[in-house]
Design an enzyme around this catalytic site. Sequence first.
Site, PDB file in Angstrom:
ATOM      1  N   GLY A   1      -7.128   9.503 -10.319  1.00 14.06           N
ATOM      2  CA  GLY A   1      -7.212   8.401  -9.789  1.00 14.06           C
ATOM      3  C   GLY A   1      -8.698   8.097  -9.474  1.00 14.06           C
ATOM      4  O   GLY A   1      -9.457   9.020  -9.333  1.00 14.06           O
ATOM      5  N   ALA A   2      -9.063   6.833  -9.417  1.00 13.74           N
ATOM      6  CA  ALA A   2     -10.524   6.496  -8.661  1.00 13.74           C
ATOM      7  C   ALA A   2     -10.781   5.319  -8.029  1.00 13.74           C
ATOM      8  O   ALA A   2     -11.688   4.689  -8.123  1.00 13.74           O
ATOM      9  CB  ALA A   2     -11.069   6.287 -10.096  1.00 13.74           C
TER      10      ALA A   2
ATOM     11  N   ILE B   1      -9.459   7.625  -3.258  1.00 12.96           N
ATOM     12  CA  ILE B   1      -9.906   8.991  -3.961  1.00 12.96           C
ATOM     13  C   ILE B   1     -11.534   8.823  -3.969  1.00 12.96           C
ATOM     14  O   ILE B   1     -11.976  10.100  -3.825  1.00 12.96           O
ATOM     15  CB  ILE B   1      -9.640   8.946  -5.525  1.00 12.96           C
ATOM     16  CG1 ILE B   1      -8.164   9.215  -5.628  1.00 12.96           C
ATOM     17  CG2 ILE B   1     -10.487  10.010  -6.351  1.00 12.96           C
ATOM     18  CD1 ILE B   1      -7.670  10.694  -5.521  1.00 12.96           C
TER      19      ILE B   1
ATOM     20  N   SER C   1      -1.659   1.499  11.432  1.00 17.42           N
ATOM     21  CA  SER C   1      -1.929   2.367  10.320  1.00 17.42           C
ATOM     22  C   SER C   1      -1.559   3.909  10.725  1.00 17.42           C
ATOM     23  O   SER C   1      -1.320   4.359  11.714  1.00 17.42           O
ATOM     24  CB  SER C   1      -3.508   2.521   9.872  1.00 17.42           C
ATOM     25  OG  SER C   1      -3.905   1.319   9.321  1.00 17.42           O
TER      26      SER C   1
ATOM     27  N   ARG D   1       2.909   0.945   3.401  1.00 20.06           N
ATOM     28  CA  ARG D   1       3.607  -0.350   3.731  1.00 20.06           C
ATOM     29  C   ARG D   1       3.799  -1.202   2.660  1.00 20.06           C
ATOM     30  O   ARG D   1       2.979  -1.484   1.745  1.00 20.06           O
ATOM     31  CB  ARG D   1       3.028  -0.799   4.997  1.00 20.06           C
ATOM     32  CG  ARG D   1       1.741  -1.729   4.679  1.00 20.06           C
ATOM     33  CD  ARG D   1       0.975  -2.356   5.770  1.00 20.06           C
ATOM     34  NE  ARG D   1       0.471  -1.235   6.594  1.00 20.06           N
ATOM     35  CZ  ARG D   1       1.233  -1.321   8.173  1.00 20.06           C
ATOM     36  NH1 ARG D   1       2.181  -2.031   8.394  1.00 20.06           N
ATOM     37  NH2 ARG D   1       0.751  -0.114   8.901  1.00 20.06           N
TER      38      ARG D   1
ATOM     39  N   GLN E   1      -9.739   1.433   5.710  1.00 21.34           N
ATOM     40  CA  GLN E   1      -9.492   1.115   4.654  1.00 21.34           C
ATOM     41  C   GLN E   1      -8.361  -0.101   4.431  1.00 21.34           C
ATOM     42  O   GLN E   1      -8.379  -1.049   3.477  1.00 21.34           O
ATOM     43  CB  GLN E   1      -8.972   2.205   3.551  1.00 21.34           C
ATOM     44  CG  GLN E   1     -10.051   3.362   3.405  1.00 21.34           C
ATOM     45  CD  GLN E   1     -10.416   4.071   4.552  1.00 21.34           C
ATOM     46  OE1 GLN E   1      -9.846   4.262   5.239  1.00 21.34           O
ATOM     47  NE2 GLN E   1     -11.758   4.426   4.792  1.00 21.34           N
TER      48      GLN E   1
ATOM     49  N   GLU F   1      -8.041   3.259  10.892  1.00 25.74           N
ATOM     50  CA  GLU F   1      -8.510   3.593   9.701  1.00 25.74           C
ATOM     51  C   GLU F   1      -9.156   2.096   9.263  1.00 25.74           C
ATOM     52  O   GLU F   1      -8.400   1.248   9.433  1.00 25.74           O
ATOM     53  CB  GLU F   1      -7.861   4.361   8.890  1.00 25.74           C
ATOM     54  CG  GLU F   1      -6.424   3.837   8.387  1.00 25.74           C
ATOM     55  CD  GLU F   1      -6.402   2.992   7.104  1.00 25.74           C
ATOM     56  OE1 GLU F   1      -7.375   2.895   6.474  1.00 25.74           O
ATOM     57  OE2 GLU F   1      -5.077   2.470   6.663  1.00 25.74           O
TER      58      GLU F   1
ATOM     59  N   THR G   1       0.810  -1.020   0.113  1.00 27.94           N
ATOM     60  CA  THR G   1       0.000  -0.287   0.039  1.00 27.94           C
ATOM     61  C   THR G   1       1.021   1.217  -0.035  1.00 27.94           C
ATOM     62  O   THR G   1       2.172   1.172  -0.024  1.00 27.94           O
ATOM     63  CB  THR G   1      -0.889   0.071   1.308  1.00 27.94           C
ATOM     64  OG1 THR G   1      -0.170   0.286   2.480  1.00 27.94           O
ATOM     65  CG2 THR G   1      -1.694  -1.355   1.330  1.00 27.94           C
ATOM     66  N   CYS G   2      -0.010   2.419  -0.006  1.00 32.12           N
ATOM     67  CA  CYS G   2       1.045   3.586  -0.057  1.00 32.12           C
ATOM     68  C   CYS G   2       1.797   3.764   1.214  1.00 32.12           C
ATOM     69  O   CYS G   2       2.890   4.585   1.288  1.00 32.12           O
ATOM     70  CB  CYS G   2      -0.011   4.800  -0.234  1.00 32.12           C
ATOM     71  SG  CYS G   2      -1.026   5.220   1.223  1.00 32.12           S
TER      72      CYS G   2
END
Length: 418
Positions: free
Chosen positions: A189-190, A194, A109, A52, A116, A114, A49-50
């Site tokens: 991005g989608a 986002i 996190s 980790r 997500q 969080e 992920t962004c």
Amino acid sequence: MTLLALGINHKTAPVSLRERVTFSPDTLDQALDSLLAQPMVQGGVVLSTCNRTELYLSVEEQDNLQEALIRWLCDYHNLNEDDLRNSLYWHQDNDAVSHLMRVASGLDSLVLGEPQILGQVKKAFADSQKGHLNASALERMFQKSFSVAKRVRTETDIGASAVSVAFAACTLARQIFESLSTVTVLLVGAGETIELVARHLREHKVQKMIIANRTRERAQALADEVGAEVISLSDIDARLQDADIIISSTASPLPIIGKGMVERALKSRRNQPMLLVDIAVPRDVEPEVGKLANAYLYSVDDLQSIISHNLAQRQAAAVEAETIVEQEASEFMAWLRAQGASETIREYRSQSEQIRDELTTKALSALQQGGDAQAILQDLAWKLTNRLIHAPTKSLQQAARDGDDERLNILRDSLGLE
């Protein structure tokens, strides 16, 4: 068999290193194949992920195991081992299980609690099931982490306040612009992040949103929900001048927005300020953009100060959640140890049944040849008893010779002797 978790995250490595260690969706299968080709690896899951990049592995113990896995990771990403070693963490067995449960529950996190990350862990697990998992213990560990994450969210207030990277990005925008209702926002991005940003912006009355994405279909679904315009990534250069705020989060391996592109946009805007929030890893915006006058660039690491203001009410919940994780990890390891005993029990039972079948076959053959039934049965009972107690007897004798009272007592207990 040993369970491992190793990797880097936002606490151990800056974004400049994290972006060099990411696994893109396009190359993930290839990476998993390469990882499982290592002789010590039985099964693996890659979480990237962004914030980790982590490897969760089931491995056979061997000398220099840690060195071999670090070397693979560095070779795959063309990294110098010294660049990675100081930022890398390594967890084994109970610690690996606890770490995964903490990650899935949002306890590790950037934004405490969080939600997500659970979806990202589930996707990493699903990707690994396409022929790469190959380890029932690893699969069970992930399934257990999902139930633990659900329990943490249900039984604690870890998710009570709306705090996320997306929320922090919107908070930053609201701190810089008095009112968001008059600004134009370009979302690049989608994906899930986002989507969250777009919903937060809509809640704060943003009237003009533009969504740029590689695939129009995914962007259109989000645009229909929040009332946005859709453009392709190739249109960004022409439309950048329209945006007061740019928030970007894609999986692109290379920057999408360069310094020259922003310079042209600022010139067209007559140097009216632009806020760029880059929450992608690898970065979507060239770092040099931050040196431009009137271009205010923030990376995912810069959001930490905003996020920290929203954590106070989650700290008590985190303590409760850590207790749940500790309990669940302990129970999982007890289950895992029991699986080892189960295999031993199966082997012991199979061995005993083999002895029984061998001696019974001989006894039946003797009976069919007209032998004395009583003598044959007595011989069967005597031989069966001797064969079954032979190995335990040798172990008892050896423990006695060694003066190993502890082992002797364990053997007595195992044999049901008082």
